[in-house]
Design a protein around this motif. Structure first.
Motif, PDB file in Angstrom:
ATOM      1  N   SER A  85       0.809  -1.217   0.000  1.00 16.88           N
ATOM      2  CA  SER A  85       0.000   0.000   0.000  1.00 16.88           C
ATOM      3  C   SER A  85       0.842   1.267   0.000  1.00 16.88           C
ATOM      4  O   SER A  85       0.314   2.364   0.019  1.00 16.88           O
ATOM      5  CB  SER A  85      -0.967  -0.005   1.171  1.00 16.88           C
ATOM      6  N   ASP A  86       2.191   1.136  -0.057  1.00 23.96           N
ATOM      7  CA  ASP A  86       3.014   2.343  -0.228  1.00 23.96           C
ATOM      8  C   ASP A  86       3.286   2.599  -1.712  1.00 23.96           C
ATOM      9  O   ASP A  86       4.054   3.473  -2.070  1.00 23.96           O
ATOM     10  CB  ASP A  86       4.349   2.205   0.517  1.00 23.96           C
ATOM     11  N   ASN A  87       2.649   1.811  -2.570  1.00 25.89           N
ATOM     12  CA  ASN A  87       2.879   1.952  -4.007  1.00 25.89           C
ATOM     13  C   ASN A  87       1.661   2.652  -4.632  1.00 25.89           C
ATOM     14  O   ASN A  87       0.653   2.020  -4.894  1.00 25.89           O
ATOM     15  CB  ASN A  87       3.102   0.563  -4.607  1.00 25.89           C
ATOM     16  N   PRO A  88       1.774   3.962  -4.855  1.00 26.04           N
ATOM     17  CA  PRO A  88       0.597   4.771  -5.226  1.00 26.04           C
ATOM     18  C   PRO A  88      -0.049   4.382  -6.552  1.00 26.04           C
ATOM     19  O   PRO A  88       0.573   3.771  -7.410  1.00 26.04           O
ATOM     20  CB  PRO A  88       1.164   6.186  -5.310  1.00 26.04           C
ATOM     21  N   LEU A  89      -1.308   4.792  -6.705  1.00 23.46           N
ATOM     22  CA  LEU A  89      -2.095   4.466  -7.897  1.00 23.46           C
ATOM     23  C   LEU A  89      -2.127   5.657  -8.857  1.00 23.46           C
ATOM     24  O   LEU A  89      -1.983   6.793  -8.424  1.00 23.46           O
ATOM     25  CB  LEU A  89      -3.526   4.120  -7.469  1.00 23.46           C
ATOM     26  N   ILE A  90      -2.335   5.382 -10.128  1.00 28.85           N
ATOM     27  CA  ILE A  90      -2.476   6.465 -11.107  1.00 28.85           C
ATOM     28  C   ILE A  90      -3.966   6.808 -11.236  1.00 28.85           C
ATOM     29  O   ILE A  90      -4.804   5.916 -11.411  1.00 28.85           O
ATOM     30  CB  ILE A  90      -1.890   6.051 -12.470  1.00 28.85           C
TER      31      ILE A  90
ATOM     32  N   ILE B 113       6.087   7.899 -17.136  1.00 25.11           N
ATOM     33  CA  ILE B 113       5.742   8.752 -15.982  1.00 25.11           C
ATOM     34  C   ILE B 113       6.726   9.910 -15.886  1.00 25.11           C
ATOM     35  O   ILE B 113       7.942   9.691 -15.844  1.00 25.11           O
ATOM     36  CB  ILE B 113       5.773   7.964 -14.653  1.00 25.11           C
ATOM     37  N   VAL B 114       6.206  11.144 -15.854  1.00 23.77           N
ATOM     38  CA  VAL B 114       7.056  12.330 -15.717  1.00 23.77           C
ATOM     39  C   VAL B 114       6.671  13.081 -14.443  1.00 23.77           C
ATOM     40  O   VAL B 114       5.503  13.393 -14.222  1.00 23.77           O
ATOM     41  CB  VAL B 114       6.897  13.276 -16.929  1.00 23.77           C
ATOM     42  N   ASP B 115       7.669  13.333 -13.615  1.00 29.87           N
ATOM     43  CA  ASP B 115       7.470  13.993 -12.327  1.00 29.87           C
ATOM     44  C   ASP B 115       7.674  15.500 -12.463  1.00 29.87           C
ATOM     45  O   ASP B 115       8.750  15.940 -12.897  1.00 29.87           O
ATOM     46  CB  ASP B 115       8.480  13.396 -11.331  1.00 29.87           C
ATOM     47  N   PHE B 116       6.652  16.268 -12.092  1.00 33.14           N
ATOM     48  CA  PHE B 116       6.746  17.733 -12.174  1.00 33.14           C
ATOM     49  C   PHE B 116       6.809  18.373 -10.795  1.00 33.14           C
ATOM     50  O   PHE B 116       6.507  19.551 -10.645  1.00 33.14           O
ATOM     51  CB  PHE B 116       5.551  18.297 -12.946  1.00 33.14           C
ATOM     52  N   THR B 117       7.178  17.617  -9.784  1.00 31.57           N
ATOM     53  CA  THR B 117       7.227  18.214  -8.444  1.00 31.57           C
ATOM     54  C   THR B 117       8.594  18.833  -8.169  1.00 31.57           C
ATOM     55  O   THR B 117       8.826  19.378  -7.100  1.00 31.57           O
ATOM     56  CB  THR B 117       6.905  17.179  -7.343  1.00 31.57           C
TER      57      THR B 117
ATOM     58  N   LEU C  25      10.227   9.069 -14.354  1.00 33.40           N
ATOM     59  CA  LEU C  25      10.293   8.047 -13.302  1.00 33.40           C
ATOM     60  C   LEU C  25      10.097   6.645 -13.874  1.00 33.40           C
ATOM     61  O   LEU C  25      10.450   5.655 -13.245  1.00 33.40           O
ATOM     62  CB  LEU C  25       9.218   8.303 -12.237  1.00 33.40           C
ATOM     63  N   ARG C  26       9.461   6.574 -15.052  1.00 32.68           N
ATOM     64  CA  ARG C  26       9.286   5.274 -15.708  1.00 32.68           C
ATOM     65  C   ARG C  26       9.291   5.522 -17.220  1.00 32.68           C
ATOM     66  O   ARG C  26       8.478   6.298 -17.706  1.00 32.68           O
ATOM     67  CB  ARG C  26       7.957   4.631 -15.289  1.00 32.68           C
ATOM     68  N   PRO C  27      10.206   4.876 -17.971  1.00 33.11           N
ATOM     69  CA  PRO C  27      10.203   5.073 -19.420  1.00 33.11           C
ATOM     70  C   PRO C  27       9.023   4.346 -20.059  1.00 33.11           C
ATOM     71  O   PRO C  27       8.532   3.357 -19.526  1.00 33.11           O
ATOM     72  CB  PRO C  27      11.535   4.456 -19.871  1.00 33.11           C
ATOM     73  N   GLY C  28       8.547   4.864 -21.180  1.00 27.97           N
ATOM     74  CA  GLY C  28       7.414   4.243 -21.870  1.00 27.97           C
ATOM     75  C   GLY C  28       7.441   4.580 -23.344  1.00 27.97           C
ATOM     76  O   GLY C  28       8.483   4.943 -23.888  1.00 27.97           O
TER      77      GLY C  28
ATOM     78  N   ARG D  26      17.588   4.697  -4.724  1.00 29.58           N
ATOM     79  CA  ARG D  26      16.220   4.179  -4.870  1.00 29.58           C
ATOM     80  C   ARG D  26      15.469   4.913  -5.968  1.00 29.58           C
ATOM     81  O   ARG D  26      15.526   6.135  -6.033  1.00 29.58           O
ATOM     82  CB  ARG D  26      15.447   4.389  -3.567  1.00 29.58           C
ATOM     83  N   PRO D  27      14.717   4.193  -6.815  1.00 21.62           N
ATOM     84  CA  PRO D  27      13.892   4.901  -7.788  1.00 21.62           C
ATOM     85  C   PRO D  27      12.855   5.754  -7.049  1.00 21.62           C
ATOM     86  O   PRO D  27      12.396   5.381  -5.982  1.00 21.62           O
ATOM     87  CB  PRO D  27      13.184   3.782  -8.547  1.00 21.62           C
ATOM     88  N   LYS D  28      12.484   6.909  -7.647  1.00 19.84           N
ATOM     89  CA  LYS D  28      11.546   7.792  -6.963  1.00 19.84           C
ATOM     90  C   LYS D  28      10.106   7.259  -7.011  1.00 19.84           C
ATOM     91  O   LYS D  28       9.335   7.459  -6.085  1.00 19.84           O
ATOM     92  CB  LYS D  28      11.602   9.198  -7.559  1.00 19.84           C
ATOM     93  N   ALA D  29       9.727   6.600  -8.116  1.00 15.56           N
ATOM     94  CA  ALA D  29       8.394   5.993  -8.151  1.00 15.56           C
ATOM     95  C   ALA D  29       8.447   4.743  -7.270  1.00 15.56           C
ATOM     96  O   ALA D  29       9.187   3.811  -7.570  1.00 15.56           O
ATOM     97  CB  ALA D  29       8.017   5.622  -9.575  1.00 15.56           C
ATOM     98  N   PRO D  30       7.688   4.726  -6.181  1.00 17.35           N
ATOM     99  CA  PRO D  30       7.794   3.595  -5.251  1.00 17.35           C
ATOM    100  C   PRO D  30       7.683   2.236  -5.946  1.00 17.35           C
ATOM    101  O   PRO D  30       8.361   1.288  -5.586  1.00 17.35           O
ATOM    102  CB  PRO D  30       6.640   3.831  -4.291  1.00 17.35           C
ATOM    103  N   GLY D  31       6.814   2.169  -6.973  1.00 19.67           N
ATOM    104  CA  GLY D  31       6.588   0.891  -7.640  1.00 19.67           C
ATOM    105  C   GLY D  31       7.803   0.366  -8.382  1.00 19.67           C
ATOM    106  O   GLY D  31       7.929  -0.832  -8.611  1.00 19.67           O
TER     107      GLY D  31
END
Ligand code: AMP
Ligand code: MG
Length: 351
Positions: free
Chosen positions: A62-67, A185-189, A196-199, A227-232
C-alpha cells in the motif's frame, strides 16, 4: 465473487455495459478495463475504501501509489494544487495518450490513493472504452495494471481473468491492447521534470518539447544504492516463474553464447526457454522452447509481445530462460527497463 466479463470493441463501446460498470465504480466496486497501454484495474479514485480494495485485490504493497485516470482535460485542475506551464504543454501535446504526470495533490484526493504521498499521478488515456467508463464513474478512476502484484502486466482480458477473475466485480474485454507497456511517468514536483518510468513516449521526445528533462537516477543505477523515486519501480516486477537472464552483445555472439548456455543447462537436466526475434528464432537448438517476441525491424511488435511472452513461459516447463537484449531505437529504454526488472537485472555479456 466471480467477475462478470463483458466484451466490446474500442470502435463501438457497449454503452449499456459501460453504464453498469460506472455504477459499480460509483458504489465502491472494482472494474478492469482496457487502455492503450495495458489493462487497468479501476476503482473510484476519490474513495479511500475503493483504493484499499485495489491494493487488496492485487496484493500490492500500500506504499505503491495508484495512477488517477481522467477523461477530460478540465478534470485535472480540481485534483492538483497547481499545473506548471511545462506540464500544461506536455498535456496539450500528449493527452489523451500513454503519459502520466506527477503533480502536487489537492485535498480531495485521499492519501490511500497516493500511497500517503502529497503528490498524485494523473493520466488521460486515449482508449474510448476507458474514457467512457471513467466518465460513467464520475470522472476519476484509480487504475493500476490489472495483474496480481509481481506478475507481468495484462495485455488481454484473459490475463486479467487469470489473475483477478475471482477478486473483482467486472472485466471489460476490449481485445488486445495497442502498446503493451505501461505509460511514461514524468514527475513535475521538482524544478526540472524527471522521467520516473520510461514508456512509449521517450526521453528524447520529452526533451524536444520541454528542453531539460532528466532520467530518475534510480532507474539508471541498479545496485540499490539509489532508490527509484516511483515507489513501484523498486519492486521486482513482471517476473516470470523461471530464472530469466538477459544476454547482451552483438547478434552473432549472443546466438553463440545462448547456445553454449543451453548446452550447460541441459547437461544439468533443465528445460530451457529462449526469447528471440523473428530474425533469430531459427538459429537456436530445437530442444529449447523458443519464442519470438517480434521483429527487430518493428520495435512496436517487441513492446507489444513482451508481457505475453513472459506469461506464456509461466505455463510451460522451462526452468531457465535466456533472452536476447532489445535496445531498439525509440522504445528500447522502456522495453529493456521492463525486461531487466523481470530478470532481477541478471545480465550476461556475450563476447
Ligand atoms: P501501475 O499503476 O501499476 O502502472 O504503477 C504506477 C506507478 O506509478 C508505480 O510505479 C508508482 O510507484 C508510480 N507512482 C504513482 N503515483 C506516484 C507519485 N505520486 N509519485 C511517484 N510515483 C508514483
Ligand atoms: Mg503495474
Amino acid at each position: 465473487m466471480k467477475a462478470e466479463v463483458v466484451s466490446m470493441t474500442t470502435e463501438k463501446p457497449d454503452m449499456e455495459a459501460i453504464r453498469r460498470g460506472g455504477e459499480i465504480l460509483k458504489n465502491g466496486g472494482l472494474v478492469a478495463f482496457p487502455t492503450e497501454t495495458v489493462y487497468g484495474l479501476g476503482g473510484n479514485a476519490l474513495d479511500s475504501q475503493a483504493s484499499m480494495k485495489i491494493y487488496a485485490a492485487k496484493g500490492r504493497p500500500s506504499d505503491n501509489p495508484l495512477i488517477v485516470h481522467i477523461a477530460r482535460m478540465d478534470a485535472l485542475a480540481p485534483i492538483v494544487k497547481e499545473i506548471p506551464p511545462k506540464a500544461k504543454l506536455l498535456a496539450e501535446k500528449y493527452w489523451p495518450g500513454p503519459l502520466t504526470m506527477i503533480l502536487p495533490k489537492a485535498e480531495i484526493v485521499p492519501p490511500e490513493t497516493t500511497g500517503g504521498l502529497d503528490s498524485v499521478a494523473v493520466r488521460f488515456p486515449s482508449d474510448r472504452i476507458a474514457q467512457e467508463l471513467i466518465l460513467a464513474a464520475g470522472g476519476y478512476v484509480a487504475a493500476p495494471s490489472a495483474n496480481t502484484s509481481g506478475r507481468p502486466s495484462p495485455t488481454t482480458a484473459q490475463h486479467v481473468e487469470e489473475d483477478l477473475g475471482g477478486a473483482i466485480d467486472m472485466i471489460i474485454d476490449g481485445g488486445q491492447v495497442g502498446i503493451g507497456l505501461e505509460s511514461t511517468i514524468v514527475d513535475f514536483t521538482e524544478e526540472i521534470p524527471v522521467v520516473l518510468r520510461p514508456g512509449y513516449i521517450s526521453l528524447e521526445m520529452l526533451q524536444e518539447l520541454l528542453g531539460d528533462v532528466k532520467m530518475d537516477k534510480g532507474l539508471l543505477i541498479t545496485d540499490s544504492s539509489v532508490r527509484p523515486k516511483a515507489p513501484g519501480m523498486k519492486y521486482r516486477h513482471y517476473a516470470p516463474r523461471a530464472d530469466l537472464a538477459i544476454v547482451e552483445g552483438e547478434t552473432e555472439s549472443v546466438i553463440r553464447k545462448i547456445t553454449a548456455l543451453v548446452k550447460a543447462a541441459e547437461a544439468e537436466g533443465k528445460k530451457v526457454g529462449i526469447i528471440a526475434t523473428d530474425e533469430t528464432m531459427g538459429r537456436y537448438p530445437k530442444t529449447c522452447i523458443i519464442k519470438s517476441i517480434g521483429s527487430r525491424e518493428e520495435e512496436e511488435t517487441i513492446a507489444h509481445h513482451l508481457y505475453e511472452v513472459l506469461r506464456e513461459f509461466d505455463e510451460g516447463d522451462a526452468k531457465v530462460i535466456y533472452s536476447e537484449a532489445f535496445y531498439t531505437p525509440r522504445m528500447g529504454q522502456a522495453i529493456m527497463n521492463r525486461l531487466l526488472k523481470a530478470a532481477g537485472h541478471k545480465r550476461i555479456q556475450a563476447e
